[in-house]
Scaffold this motif. Structure first.
Motif, PDB file in Angstrom:
ATOM      1  N   SER A 173     100.484  21.155  73.817  1.00 10.15           N
ATOM      2  CA  SER A 173      99.919  21.326  72.474  1.00 10.15           C
ATOM      3  C   SER A 173     100.803  22.196  71.579  1.00 10.15           C
ATOM      4  O   SER A 173     100.447  22.452  70.421  1.00 10.15           O
ATOM      5  CB  SER A 173      98.529  21.948  72.560  1.00 10.15           C
ATOM      6  N   GLY A 174     101.940  22.676  72.123  1.00 11.95           N
ATOM      7  CA  GLY A 174     102.881  23.408  71.282  1.00 11.95           C
ATOM      8  C   GLY A 174     103.050  24.876  71.600  1.00 11.95           C
ATOM      9  O   GLY A 174     103.914  25.547  71.025  1.00 11.95           O
ATOM     10  N   ARG A 175     102.242  25.428  72.499  1.00  8.20           N
ATOM     11  CA  ARG A 175     102.400  26.833  72.865  1.00  8.20           C
ATOM     12  C   ARG A 175     103.622  27.003  73.765  1.00  8.20           C
ATOM     13  O   ARG A 175     103.966  26.104  74.531  1.00  8.20           O
ATOM     14  CB  ARG A 175     101.145  27.353  73.577  1.00  8.20           C
ATOM     15  N   SER A 176     104.256  28.160  73.695  1.00  9.85           N
ATOM     16  CA  SER A 176     105.416  28.444  74.531  1.00  9.85           C
ATOM     17  C   SER A 176     105.033  29.461  75.609  1.00  9.85           C
ATOM     18  O   SER A 176     104.194  30.344  75.388  1.00  9.85           O
ATOM     19  CB  SER A 176     106.575  28.978  73.686  1.00  9.85           C
ATOM     20  N   LEU A 177     105.660  29.328  76.776  1.00  9.71           N
ATOM     21  CA  LEU A 177     105.324  30.163  77.924  1.00  9.71           C
ATOM     22  C   LEU A 177     106.601  30.579  78.636  1.00  9.71           C
ATOM     23  O   LEU A 177     107.510  29.761  78.829  1.00  9.71           O
ATOM     24  CB  LEU A 177     104.418  29.391  78.886  1.00  9.71           C
ATOM     25  N   ALA A 178     106.681  31.840  79.027  1.00  9.27           N
ATOM     26  CA  ALA A 178     107.780  32.312  79.867  1.00  9.27           C
ATOM     27  C   ALA A 178     107.235  32.590  81.256  1.00  9.27           C
ATOM     28  O   ALA A 178     106.144  33.148  81.411  1.00  9.27           O
ATOM     29  CB  ALA A 178     108.405  33.578  79.288  1.00  9.27           C
ATOM     30  N   LEU A 179     107.987  32.186  82.272  1.00  8.32           N
ATOM     31  CA  LEU A 179     107.618  32.451  83.656  1.00  8.32           C
ATOM     32  C   LEU A 179     108.607  33.449  84.237  1.00  8.32           C
ATOM     33  O   LEU A 179     109.823  33.226  84.191  1.00  8.32           O
ATOM     34  CB  LEU A 179     107.639  31.153  84.471  1.00  8.32           C
TER      35      LEU A 179
END
Length: 279
Positions: free
Chosen positions: A75-81
């Motif tokens: 949906s467009g959210r960004s995530l860092a792992l």
């Protein structure tokens, strides 16, 4: 709407100064950071001035969260792992999430940095052209010995992680299976204040740890020299190649192609091919 991005961000393995500027920029800009343990990561991130919201992602909840995280990325959210230390997924959680993102067409962007495996290998003084990373050995002695036995004749440099709770027992099992005179290296507390890199035979390393309690503390990377090969011995992979080729073409042609693939002299491959034909 454009899909979000999953960033795989390498963190310091000890010395906080090892984090890259790019890693800090990404961690500060994403919508959320997935961490193994919020109690461990929050103080480190705060010391870097990063206030991005955190969520826990570990082996006990990963399978339940993957689909939800992929939906958020879609949906467009960004995530860092990130992991507690080093590069994520290397003996750490994250594989199911990365695989699900690849399957869903979500971009996965690696932000490179420290890795205990490569850090130890670079300073060990053992061959680096071919190596096999085995992660943490099995927890019980019998299972460890079975694992080591399967690797006993491997010519590549072998690399293991180990904890302070099992390092002495693991080393003893390594000496028992690989032989006490096999060359090995213990890289302990890499990039930290009490970093040590010890290069000796396995028997000597066992003795050092037995006599010095300080050398039994911390986090360990153990590297084992590969098995020495007889000059006349053919690598099992090379033999497998020639066996496959012999099923499809004449001996001479199969030997010529196998020699090009493996780099082994054509005469040696040809003699092996003749032997296999007779068998």
């Amino acid at each position: 709407m454009d899909k979000g991005v999953l960033y795989i961000v390498a963190m310091p393995i000890g010395n906080r100064a090892d984090i890259t500027e790019r890693a800090k920029e990404v961690l500060a800009s994403v919508d959320c950071i997935a961490v193994e343990d919020t109690r461990h990561s929050r103080p480190l991130l705060q010391s870097l001035g990063i206030t991005t919201p955190l969520m826990a992602l570990h082996e006990h909840n990963e399978s339940q969260l993957v689909s939800r995280l992929v939906d958020q990325l879609d949906s467009g959210r960004s995530l860092a792992l990130i992991s507690d230390a080093g590069t994520p997924l290397i003996s750490d959680p994250g594989f199911p999430l990365v695989r699900a993102c690849q399957q869903a067409g979500v971009r996965v962007c690696p932000i490179p940095g420290p890795s205990a495996v490569i850090c130890a290998l670079s300073a060990a003084g053992l061959p680096t052209d071919r190596f096999l990373f085995e992660g943490f050995p099995a927890r019980t002695s019998s299972a460890r010995c079975d694992q080591f036995s399967r690797l006993k004749n491997e010519s590549m440099t072998l690399i293991f992680y180990e904890s302070s709770h099992r390092i002495t027992e693991s080393l003893a099992d390594m000496a028992r299976v690989f032989g006490g005179d096999r060359q090995a290296v213990i890289a302990r507390e890499l990039t930290k204040l009490h970093e040590t890199i010890l290069s000796h035979s396995l028997d000597e390393l066992c003795q050092i740890l037995e006599e010095d309690a300080n050398q039994r503390r911390g986090e360990f990377v153990v590297l084992i020299a590969g098995a020495s090969r007889n000059e006349d011995e053919i690598d099992p992979e090379a033999q497998r190649i020639i066996e496959i080729l012999l099923e499809e073409m004449p001996t001479k042609k199969a030997a010529a192609i196998a020699a090009k693939i493996t780099g082994i002299k054509k005469n040696r491959i040809y003699q092996l091919a003749l032997t296999l034909k007779k068998e």
